[in-house]
Motif scaffolding. Structure first.
Motif, PDB file in Angstrom:
ATOM      1  N   LYS B  78       0.828  -1.203   0.000  1.00  0.00           N
ATOM      2  CA  LYS B  78       0.000   0.000   0.000  1.00  0.00           C
ATOM      3  C   LYS B  78       0.864   1.255   0.000  1.00  0.00           C
ATOM      4  CE  LYS B  78      -3.743  -2.215   2.601  1.00  0.00           C
ATOM      5  NZ  LYS B  78      -4.548  -2.203   3.858  1.00  0.00           N
ATOM      6  N   ILE B  79       0.363   2.265  -0.674  1.00  0.00           N
ATOM      7  CA  ILE B  79       1.011   3.575  -0.672  1.00  0.00           C
ATOM      8  C   ILE B  79      -0.041   4.605  -0.259  1.00  0.00           C
ATOM      9  CG2 ILE B  79       2.340   5.276  -1.969  1.00  0.00           C
ATOM     10  CD1 ILE B  79       2.914   3.131  -4.056  1.00  0.00           C
ATOM     11  N   GLN B  80       0.263   5.350   0.783  1.00  0.00           N
ATOM     12  CA  GLN B  80      -0.649   6.398   1.233  1.00  0.00           C
ATOM     13  C   GLN B  80       0.112   7.491   1.955  1.00  0.00           C
ATOM     14  OE1 GLN B  80      -3.850   5.121   3.824  1.00  0.00           O
ATOM     15  NE2 GLN B  80      -4.950   7.041   3.517  1.00  0.00           N
ATOM     16  N   PRO B  81       0.137   8.698   1.440  1.00  0.00           N
ATOM     17  CA  PRO B  81      -0.435   9.146   0.168  1.00  0.00           C
ATOM     18  C   PRO B  81       0.542   8.945  -0.984  1.00  0.00           C
ATOM     19  CG  PRO B  81       0.486  10.996   1.338  1.00  0.00           C
ATOM     20  CD  PRO B  81       0.720   9.796   2.205  1.00  0.00           C
ATOM     21  N   ALA B  82       0.011   8.755  -2.169  1.00  0.00           N
ATOM     22  CA  ALA B  82       0.868   8.616  -3.343  1.00  0.00           C
ATOM     23  C   ALA B  82       1.469   9.963  -3.728  1.00  0.00           C
ATOM     24  CB  ALA B  82       0.072   8.036  -4.506  1.00  0.00           C
ATOM     25  N   GLU B  83       2.691   9.920  -4.208  1.00  0.00           N
ATOM     26  CA  GLU B  83       3.386  11.110  -4.693  1.00  0.00           C
ATOM     27  C   GLU B  83       3.768  10.906  -6.158  1.00  0.00           C
ATOM     28  OE1 GLU B  83       6.699  11.828  -2.133  1.00  0.00           O
ATOM     29  OE2 GLU B  83       5.436  12.447  -0.437  1.00  0.00           O
ATOM     30  N   LEU B  84       4.042  12.011  -6.841  1.00  0.00           N
ATOM     31  CA  LEU B  84       4.375  11.936  -8.265  1.00  0.00           C
ATOM     32  C   LEU B  84       5.544  10.997  -8.521  1.00  0.00           C
ATOM     33  CD1 LEU B  84       4.049  15.693  -9.301  1.00  0.00           C
ATOM     34  CD2 LEU B  84       2.375  13.860  -9.618  1.00  0.00           C
ATOM     35  N   GLY B  85       6.528  11.013  -7.622  1.00  0.00           N
ATOM     36  CA  GLY B  85       7.724  10.197  -7.779  1.00  0.00           C
ATOM     37  C   GLY B  85       7.488   8.704  -7.594  1.00  0.00           C
ATOM     38  N   ASP B  86       6.282   8.327  -7.199  1.00  0.00           N
ATOM     39  CA  ASP B  86       5.974   6.908  -7.024  1.00  0.00           C
ATOM     40  C   ASP B  86       5.600   6.237  -8.337  1.00  0.00           C
ATOM     41  OD1 ASP B  86       4.259   7.658  -3.908  1.00  0.00           O
ATOM     42  OD2 ASP B  86       6.376   7.186  -4.281  1.00  0.00           O
ATOM     43  N   SER B  87       5.442   7.007  -9.387  1.00  0.00           N
ATOM     44  CA  SER B  87       5.112   6.429 -10.691  1.00  0.00           C
ATOM     45  C   SER B  87       6.210   5.463 -11.115  1.00  0.00           C
ATOM     46  CB  SER B  87       4.948   7.528 -11.743  1.00  0.00           C
ATOM     47  OG  SER B  87       3.845   8.350 -11.446  1.00  0.00           O
ATOM     48  N   ALA B  88       5.844   4.218 -11.322  1.00  0.00           N
ATOM     49  CA  ALA B  88       6.819   3.159 -11.604  1.00  0.00           C
ATOM     50  C   ALA B  88       6.063   1.864 -11.851  1.00  0.00           C
ATOM     51  CB  ALA B  88       7.787   2.978 -10.437  1.00  0.00           C
ATOM     52  N   MET B  89       6.823   0.815 -12.171  1.00  0.00           N
ATOM     53  CA  MET B  89       6.270  -0.539 -12.227  1.00  0.00           C
ATOM     54  C   MET B  89       6.559  -1.194 -10.879  1.00  0.00           C
ATOM     55  SD  MET B  89       4.903  -2.995 -14.178  1.00  0.00           S
ATOM     56  CE  MET B  89       5.417  -3.170 -15.900  1.00  0.00           C
ATOM     57  N   TYR B  90       5.550  -1.811 -10.302  1.00  0.00           N
ATOM     58  CA  TYR B  90       5.724  -2.534  -9.039  1.00  0.00           C
ATOM     59  C   TYR B  90       5.626  -4.026  -9.327  1.00  0.00           C
ATOM     60  CZ  TYR B  90       5.663   1.933  -6.797  1.00  0.00           C
ATOM     61  OH  TYR B  90       5.993   3.215  -6.426  1.00  0.00           O
ATOM     62  N   LEU B  91       6.725  -4.707  -9.058  1.00  0.00           N
ATOM     63  CA  LEU B  91       6.835  -6.120  -9.378  1.00  0.00           C
ATOM     64  C   LEU B  91       6.803  -6.958  -8.108  1.00  0.00           C
ATOM     65  CD1 LEU B  91       9.776  -5.872 -11.940  1.00  0.00           C
ATOM     66  CD2 LEU B  91       7.411  -6.418 -12.490  1.00  0.00           C
ATOM     67  N   CYS B  92       6.105  -8.059  -8.191  1.00  0.00           N
ATOM     68  CA  CYS B  92       6.109  -9.044  -7.115  1.00  0.00           C
ATOM     69  C   CYS B  92       6.823 -10.290  -7.633  1.00  0.00           C
ATOM     70  CB  CYS B  92       4.688  -9.387  -6.703  1.00  0.00           C
ATOM     71  SG  CYS B  92       4.573 -10.629  -5.398  1.00  0.00           S
ATOM     72  N   ALA B  93       7.585 -10.930  -6.777  1.00  0.00           N
ATOM     73  CA  ALA B  93       8.277 -12.163  -7.146  1.00  0.00           C
ATOM     74  C   ALA B  93       8.229 -13.122  -5.976  1.00  0.00           C
ATOM     75  CB  ALA B  93       9.726 -11.873  -7.534  1.00  0.00           C
TER      76      ALA B  93
END
Lengths: 115, 115
Positions: B78-93
């Motif tokens: 979870k991300i709270q609050p989201a910021e502009l710099g959080d734009s990315a791909m989030y990968l799970c492995a």
């Protein structure tokens, strides 16, 4: 600290020619090394790994990698490149010192195979 | 063939909103990883679980990010609050376990865009 370096941002090769994607590593302890490939908008796919033993490791899709302890390198190779090999390639090392056993990835090399 | 599942695949949100990502690892895999990958770069580990326990969260921005794996199976980031710099791909492995030098299996990722 454990790290890997991929010195080339991009590698261009003609279809049918051999390809090499370079990776050097810096580790304390035994090096556990991996190569992954990533296609656009997809997760990473495992290609091969080196743990111990034979310095030439064979992996998926005709790829192989050569482990060189004296040069601290783990270069990815393929005898004959295909256009479909065009993708982003990542070298990774498994941290065997900190106790977390996490994986540290390089910055990636974009491979472009030209028809 | 067993796969790591992630949802959603794409998420667009506005700055200061809350977002959540879900991951279901391959059955029997004890170790679960969340990575952040900025476009054109290598994955960066955010948090690593062994069963339900956090093994490494040293790179997780804990003021805004949280992760849980309550029953040692699926996981939520979870991300709270989201910021502009959080734009990315989030990968799970996921992988079999910390003690084994096994490859990781990656999901398709969640591409987050923060406006």
């Amino acid at each position: 600290a454990q790290s890997v370096a991929q010195p080339e941002d991009q590698v261009n090769v003609a279809e049918g020619n051999p390809l090499t994607v370079k990776c050097t590593y810096s580790v304390s302890g035994n090096p556990y090394l991996f190569w992954y490939v990533q296609y656009p908008n997809r997760g990473l796919q495992f290609l091969l790994k080196y743990i111990t033993g034979d310095n030439l490791v064979k992996g998926s899709y005709g790829f192989e990698a050569e482990f060189n302890k004296s040069q601290t390198s783990f270069h990815l190779k393929k005898p004959s490149a295909l256009v479909s090999d065009s993708a982003l390639y990542f070298c990774a090392v498994r941290d065997s010192v900190s106790g977390t056993y996490k994986y540290i990835f390089g910055t990636g090399t974009r491979l472009k195979v030209l028809a | 063939e067993a796969e790591v599942a992630q949802s959603p695949r794409y998420k667009i949100t506005e700055k200061s909103q809350a977002v959540a990502f879900w991951c279901d690892p391959i059955s029997g895999h004890a170790t679960l990883y969340w990575y952040r990958q900025i476009l054109g770069q290598g994955p960066e580990l955010l948090v690593q679980f062994q069963d339900e326990s956090v093994v490494d969260d040293s790179q997780l921005p804990k003021d805004r990010f949280s992760a849980e794996r309550l029953k040692g199976v699926d996981s939520t980031l979870k991300i709270q609050p989201a910021e502009l710099g959080d734009s990315a791909m989030y990968l799970c492995a996921s992988s079999l376990g910390l003690e084994r030098i096994n490859e990781q299996f990656f999901g398709p990722g969640t591409r987050l865009t923060v406006l």
